[in-house]
Design an enzyme around this catalytic site. Structure first.
Site, PDB file in Angstrom:
ATOM      1  N   ASP A   1       0.816  -1.211   0.000  1.00 15.08           N
ATOM      2  CA  ASP A   1       0.000   0.000   0.000  1.00 15.08           C
ATOM      3  C   ASP A   1       0.854   1.267   0.000  1.00 15.08           C
ATOM      4  O   ASP A   1       0.361   2.353   0.305  1.00 15.08           O
ATOM      5  CB  ASP A   1      -0.970   0.006   1.185  1.00 15.08           C
TER       6      ASP A   1
ATOM      7  N   ASP B   1      -2.806  -5.049  -5.430  1.00 18.45           N
ATOM      8  CA  ASP B   1      -2.168  -3.750  -5.710  1.00 18.45           C
ATOM      9  C   ASP B   1      -0.645  -3.812  -5.784  1.00 18.45           C
ATOM     10  O   ASP B   1       0.003  -2.776  -5.970  1.00 18.45           O
ATOM     11  CB  ASP B   1      -2.581  -2.678  -4.695  1.00 18.45           C
TER      12      ASP B   1
ATOM     13  N   ASP C   1     -12.671   0.862   4.148  1.00 21.87           N
ATOM     14  CA  ASP C   1     -11.528   1.211   3.315  1.00 21.87           C
ATOM     15  C   ASP C   1     -10.508   2.078   4.035  1.00 21.87           C
ATOM     16  O   ASP C   1      -9.412   2.280   3.536  1.00 21.87           O
ATOM     17  CB  ASP C   1     -11.999   1.969   2.072  1.00 21.87           C
TER      18      ASP C   1
END
Length: 463
Positions: free
Chosen positions: A117, A155, A305
């Protein structure tokens, strides 16, 4: 556990022009060496997920019925996001054992890459890539040998802005090695790499990143975990990625799409703040598309989130907003009936287990208030056991099931229960979320071990 945070912010139209060109006609592909064929079978519904526990603990909440019927009833991914190299193998094997006993396909989301992230709301992961490989090796040892779906590092390939060229190369090598480690640990594992989503990087760039990270060793790629794009847009994007991979000499790769929150408007990037989103297509391996192995709920609906709430925390108002007004699951999707509000949804028993309404093999003493049946999945040197506990004519609020193991057998892991020992005669008692069982209803727990599994006999007593 910090689970995938707010990465949907990358839905901005940085690559809309590229996506406009990503609607090429799809090509029906033959299956490459990494794929055994079209994925088929029922997906595993975890009876101890956060939403299931919330439903069990809040039977009187006005939102419960909607959340129960449309979210808690559905199979979702189990995220492995804690750096725990000493315990990850047992955690994985317990989860896999329960799914195998239910004869269903589990979905595991691995989220442990170093510098994940890019330091955002879900920052963390392994301290360095050497330790990451140690963790992955231990993870792979718990996967068993039946079909499992691995969503490898959401991701990790779409988000590279915080990495230097050397760090990108090291990450690519780490993901390639992780893919091969998982495949070596379980040749029947279906491994998918990160393709971001259709409004992030272009299809050509995505294919380049997949190739650099070793997609040739994987079964394909996943998309939309970090966004809410429509299934049709993601499918078009996937076909363009597959076409680009074909042009690189990499064939036979397939897509899985996260449909957990793509049934409504696109709107603001953060799911915590947007009330226009809805759950999308219910999870299934029956996609009707030769390029798509499954529609999955990778990001569990209702988990935050990182905007208004802590990333990864279950929030019932988010879950209710996603599910309210959405049609019920099709009758062909498990379960065909909603679980009761007084107990969490349970995994379906294997086909060899008796119906939950049938009496146990060994009738319990009169007045005990519950019965139990055991189904064993035996292999050379070990086993998993799935136990179904059924209340009698009255509600029960706690239970104990006694099971005797054959000589030489030993329990190595337990889920959804507490055990009094590891061999001989063992008493299994309920945990907080599955002690209360409505009249005529059932809950379940399981365990795995070495040696020969127990017979079908079990004695159940209500508290």
């Amino acid at each position: 556990m910090a689970i995938l945070s707010s990465l949907r912010r990358r839905s901005v139209a940085t690559s809309l022009a590229a996506v406009a060109g990503a609607t090429a006609v799809g090509v029906c592909l033959t299956v490459g060496s990494a794929s055994a064929g079209t994925l088929s079978g029922s997906l595993y519904r975890d009876p101890s997920s956060a939403v299931v526990r919330w439903v069990a603990a809040n039977p009187g909440d006005s939102r419960t019925a909607v959340i129960r019927d449309k979210i808690a009833s559905q199979p979702q991914a189990r995220w492995f996001a804690n750096f725990n190299p000493s315990t990850v193998q047992s955690e994985v094997s317990g989860f896999i054992g329960a799914a195998n006993a239910a004869q269903q396909i589990p979905v595991l989301a691995v989220y442990e890459i170093t510098n994940r992230d890019c330091g955002g709301a879900s920052a963390g992961g392994a301290p360095d890539l050497n330790q990451y490989q140690t963790w992955v090796s231990n993870f792979a040892r718990g996967l068993g040998n039946q079909t499992v779906i691995i969503i490898l590092e959401t991701d990790s390939l779409a988000l590279l802005t915080c990495l230097s060229s050397a760090e990108i190369n090291a990450r690519n090598q780490a993901i390639s090695t992780a893919t091969r480690t998982i495949k070596s640990g379980n040749p029947n594992a279906k491994v998918y790499l990160d393709a971001g989503h259709s409004t992030w990087n272009s299809a050509g760039e995505t294919a380049n990143r997949l190739r650099a990270a070793g997609v040739q060793y994987a079964d394909g790629f996943f998309s939309n975990v970090s966004n809410y794009n429509s299934t049709s847009n993601e499918a078009n994007f996937g076909r363009a990625v597959i076409s680009a991979l074909n042009g690189m000499g990499i064939s036979g790769k397939r897509q899985v799409i996260d449909t957990s929150r793509n049934g409504g408007a696109s709107g603001d990037w953060c799911g915590d703040d947007n009330s226009d989103r809805r759950i999308g297509q219910y999870p299934t391996t029956n996609t009707g598309d030769s390029n798509i192995d499954a529609y999955l709920w990778v990001k569990p609906p209702g988990e935050a989130d990182g905007c208004r709430y802590t990333a990864g925390s279950f929030q019932p108002d988010l879950a209710y907003s996603l599910a309210n007004g959405v049609p019920n699951p099709p009758t062909t999707a498990p379960p065909t009936t909603a679980p009761p509000t007084t107990a969490p949804p349970t995994t379906a028993p294997p086909t060899t287990a008796p119906p939950t309404t049938a009496p146990p093999t060994t009738p319990p003493p009169t007045g005990n208030g519950c019965s139990a049946s055991v189904a064993v999945n035996q292999w050379s040197g070990g086993f998993t056991a799935s136990v179904t506990v059924t209340a009698g004519s009255a509600d029960i609020n706690g239970w104990t099931t006694t099971i005797t193991l054959p000589s030489g057998a030993a329990v190595t892991g337990v889920w959804s229960a507490q055990a009094s020992g590891t061999s001989g005669t063992i008493r299994y008692t309920n945990v907080s979320y599955n002690g209360r069982v409505g009249a005529g209803q059932s809950t379940s727990f399981g365990f795995q071990g070495t040696g020969t599994g127990p017979g079908a006999s079990a004695i159940c007593a209500a508290s």
